[in-house]
Design an enzyme around this catalytic site. Structure first.
Site, mmCIF file in Angstrom:
data_model
loop_
_atom_site.group_PDB
_atom_site.id
_atom_site.type_symbol
_atom_site.label_atom_id
_atom_site.label_comp_id
_atom_site.label_asym_id
_atom_site.label_seq_id
_atom_site.Cartn_x
_atom_site.Cartn_y
_atom_site.Cartn_z
ATOM 1 N N ASN A 10 -1.808 2.147 8.225
ATOM 2 C CA ASN A 10 -3.018 1.915 9.010
ATOM 3 C C ASN A 10 -3.046 0.486 9.528
ATOM 4 O O ASN A 10 -2.518 -0.426 8.882
ATOM 5 C CB ASN A 10 -4.285 2.108 8.159
ATOM 6 C CG ASN A 10 -4.471 3.522 7.677
ATOM 7 O OD1 ASN A 10 -4.152 4.474 8.380
ATOM 8 N ND2 ASN A 10 -4.995 3.665 6.467
ATOM 9 N N ASP A 12 -5.601 -2.410 9.728
ATOM 10 C CA ASP A 12 -6.872 -2.756 9.099
ATOM 11 C C ASP A 12 -7.656 -3.708 10.003
ATOM 12 O O ASP A 12 -7.141 -4.764 10.398
ATOM 13 C CB ASP A 12 -6.639 -3.456 7.760
ATOM 14 C CG ASP A 12 -6.146 -2.513 6.673
ATOM 15 O OD1 ASP A 12 -6.064 -1.289 6.942
ATOM 16 O OD2 ASP A 12 -5.836 -3.003 5.576
ATOM 17 N N LYS A 39 -2.473 2.605 2.506
ATOM 18 C CA LYS A 39 -2.061 2.564 1.106
ATOM 19 C C LYS A 39 -0.549 2.674 0.946
ATOM 20 O O LYS A 39 0.052 1.985 0.127
ATOM 21 C CB LYS A 39 -2.771 3.661 0.315
ATOM 22 C CG LYS A 39 -4.274 3.473 0.199
ATOM 23 C CD LYS A 39 -4.905 4.458 -0.754
ATOM 24 C CE LYS A 39 -4.528 4.173 -2.174
ATOM 25 N NZ LYS A 39 -5.004 2.860 -2.671
ATOM 26 N N GLY A 40 0.075 3.545 1.733
ATOM 27 C CA GLY A 40 1.518 3.692 1.620
ATOM 28 C C GLY A 40 2.252 2.426 2.022
ATOM 29 O O GLY A 40 3.130 1.934 1.300
ATOM 30 N N GLU A 139 -3.699 9.551 1.241
ATOM 31 C CA GLU A 139 -4.163 9.337 2.615
ATOM 32 C C GLU A 139 -3.340 10.144 3.620
ATOM 33 O O GLU A 139 -3.457 9.932 4.823
ATOM 34 C CB GLU A 139 -4.148 7.843 2.970
ATOM 35 C CG GLU A 139 -5.239 7.053 2.281
ATOM 36 C CD GLU A 139 -5.315 5.597 2.722
ATOM 37 O OE1 GLU A 139 -6.381 4.991 2.544
ATOM 38 O OE2 GLU A 139 -4.309 5.069 3.239
ATOM 39 N N THR A 213 -7.693 1.870 -13.548
ATOM 40 C CA THR A 213 -7.953 0.469 -13.235
ATOM 41 C C THR A 213 -9.456 0.227 -13.158
ATOM 42 O O THR A 213 -10.220 1.088 -12.730
ATOM 43 C CB THR A 213 -7.281 0.058 -11.916
ATOM 44 O OG1 THR A 213 -7.819 0.844 -10.839
ATOM 45 C CG2 THR A 213 -5.775 0.267 -11.990
ATOM 46 N N ASP A 239 -10.250 -11.592 -1.565
ATOM 47 C CA ASP A 239 -10.279 -10.291 -0.893
ATOM 48 C C ASP A 239 -9.636 -9.262 -1.824
ATOM 49 O O ASP A 239 -8.472 -9.413 -2.196
ATOM 50 C CB ASP A 239 -9.511 -10.384 0.435
ATOM 51 C CG ASP A 239 -9.548 -9.096 1.261
ATOM 52 O OD1 ASP A 239 -10.158 -8.104 0.810
ATOM 53 O OD2 ASP A 239 -8.956 -9.091 2.355
ATOM 54 N N THR A 241 -9.134 -6.099 -1.016
ATOM 55 C CA THR A 241 -8.481 -5.034 -0.249
ATOM 56 C C THR A 241 -6.998 -4.965 -0.614
ATOM 57 O O THR A 241 -6.289 -5.961 -0.559
ATOM 58 C CB THR A 241 -8.619 -5.281 1.259
ATOM 59 O OG1 THR A 241 -9.975 -5.550 1.576
ATOM 60 C CG2 THR A 241 -8.130 -4.082 2.052
ATOM 61 N N ASP A 245 -3.376 -1.033 -4.528
ATOM 62 C CA ASP A 245 -2.032 -0.699 -4.061
ATOM 63 C C ASP A 245 -0.995 -1.618 -4.691
ATOM 64 O O ASP A 245 0.082 -1.174 -5.094
ATOM 65 C CB ASP A 245 -1.963 -0.801 -2.533
ATOM 66 C CG ASP A 245 -2.898 0.175 -1.859
ATOM 67 O OD1 ASP A 245 -3.073 1.286 -2.383
ATOM 68 O OD2 ASP A 245 -3.465 -0.175 -0.805
#
Length: 306
Positions: A10, A12, A39-40, A139, A213, A239, A241, A245
Site C-alpha cells: 500500500n 500510506d 503489511k506485506g 490484507e 502483542t 509513530d 504505524t 509488522d
C-alpha cells in the site's frame, strides 16, 4: 536465510492529527506525508534489514504509486520479481491518522491487493520451494493466504501468520501455520478473554507458537513450555504505524534462525521498540541495532543463535 512474504503493498498517506477522530468528528491535520507501506511490504523490508534474502509476492496497480512501492522494495534489497502489475486496478492505499502520542487509526482501500489469487502463487513456486521462512497477513484474499500457507508447509518453510486485520480463521488455515501473531484486540475478537487465556486457546486450535502483542505492555507467548508474559522496554514513541509488522518479521527471523519462541519474541520486541521511535511504517532497525538494544537492557532471555 531465504524468506518469502505473500501479502499487501500500500501507499500510506499519513496525517498528523491532534487526537484520533471520533464518530462524526472532522479534524484538521497539522501535516501529511507519504510513505511506502502495506503489511506485506513492511514485513518484507523488515526481514531484509534484519539480514534475510527476501522475495515479495503481491500485486500493485500500473500507476505511479505502484512504481514507487516497487522501487522502495528494491532499494531495501527485496526481490519484486513476483509482484504483479494490474493495469485495471489501483495500487492499495492506507490513510493513517497519527496522534501526538504515536497511536494511530488506519483505513485501507485494498485496490490491487484484492486481486491476488492462488494462481499468482504458481509464478513464485521456485521462491517458495527454497524458502526457510514464509510470512503471511490478511490484507489479501483469505483463499490466497490459505493456499500460500499450504504451499509453505509442503515445502518445509516455517509459516508465520500475522492475522491482521482481524477476521474468522478457518481451522484448515491454522493447521498449516507454525506461528500465529495477533495483537490483543485481534486475539479478543478471535476467542475472547484476556491475552494470556486467549494465547492458550489460540494455541489449542493448531499453531505450536502463539504470540499476542500488547503494544507498550509487551507480549504474551504461548508455546510447549506454557504461557509467559514478556515486558516491553519504554521508548520515546514517534509513530506506531508498522510496529506490529516489524515485530512479526523479527519474530519469524528469530525463530527461523534458531532462537526459541521466548528468545525470538524478546528480539522482536526490541526491533519493534526501535521502529516506533522513527516515522513511517518501514522504519525497521537492523539486526545489529536490535541486538545492541537488548544488550543495553541486559535481557538474557533474548540470547541465542539467529
Amino acid at each position: 536465510m531465504r524468506a518469502v512474504v505473500v501479502g499487501s503493498l500500500n501507499m500510506d498517506l499519513v496525517l498528523s492529527v491532534p487526537a484520533l477522530p471520533s464518530q462524526g468528528q472532522t479534524l484538521l491535520s497539522r501535516s501529511r506525508y507519504r510513505f511506502p507501506g502495506g503489511k506485506g511490504a513492511n514485513q518484507a523490508v523488515a526481514l531484509s534489514r534484519l539480514g534475510a534474502g527476501v522475495a515479495m509476492v503481491g500485486a500493485v496497480g500500473h500507476d505511479p504509486d505502484g512504481a514507487e512501492l516497487l522501487a522502495a522494495l528494491e532499494a531495501a534489497g527485496v526481490s519484486t520479481r513476483h509482484v504483479s502489475r494490474r493495469p485495471m486496478d489501483p495500487t492499495g492505499l492506507a490513510v493513517v491518522c497519527v496522534a501526538p502520542d504515536g497511536d494511530n487509526a488506519i483505513v485501507v482501500a485494498p485496490g490491487a491487493n484484492a486481486t491476488l489469487t492462488p494462481g499468482d502463487l504458481a509464478t513464485a513456486a521456485r521462491a517458495l520451494s527454497g524458502a526457510g521462512l514464509l510470512l503471511l497477513q490478511l490484507e489479501i484474499p483469505l483463499e490466497t493466504v490459505q493456499a500460500a500457507a499450504r504451499a509453505g508447509r509442503d515445502h518445509g518453510a516455517l509459516v508465520v501468520l500475522n492475522a491482521a486485520p482481524a477476521m474468522d480463521l478457518p481451522d484448515g488455515l491454522l493447521a498449516s501455520v507454525d506461528v500465529l501473531v495477533v495483537n490483543d484486540g485481534e486475539a479478543a475478537a478471535l476467542v475472547g478473554g484476556e491475552p494470556r487465556d486467549a494465547a492458550a486457546r489460540l494455541r489449542q486450535r493448531g499453531p505450536p507458537v502463539v504470540v499476542v502483542t500488547r503494544g507498550g505492555q509487551g507480549c504474551v507467548v504461548a508455546d510447549d513450555r506454557g504461557v509467559i508474559a514478556l515486558p516491553a522496554d519504554p521508548v520515546e514513541v514517534v509513530d506506531t504505524t508498522g510496529a506490529g509488522d516489524c515485530f512479526a518479521a523479527a519474530l519469524g527471523f528469530g525463530l527461523a534462525g534458531g532462537r526459541d519462541a521466548r528468545q525470538a519474541a524478546r528480539f522482536a520486541a526490541a526491533a519493534a521498540a526501535l521502529a516506533v521511535t522513527r516515522p513511517g511504517a518501514q522504519a525497521t532497525p537492523s539486526r545489529a541495532e536490535a541486538e545492541a538494544f537488548i544488550r543495553q537492557r541486559d535481557h538474557p532471555v533474548a540470547e541465542g543463535p539467529g
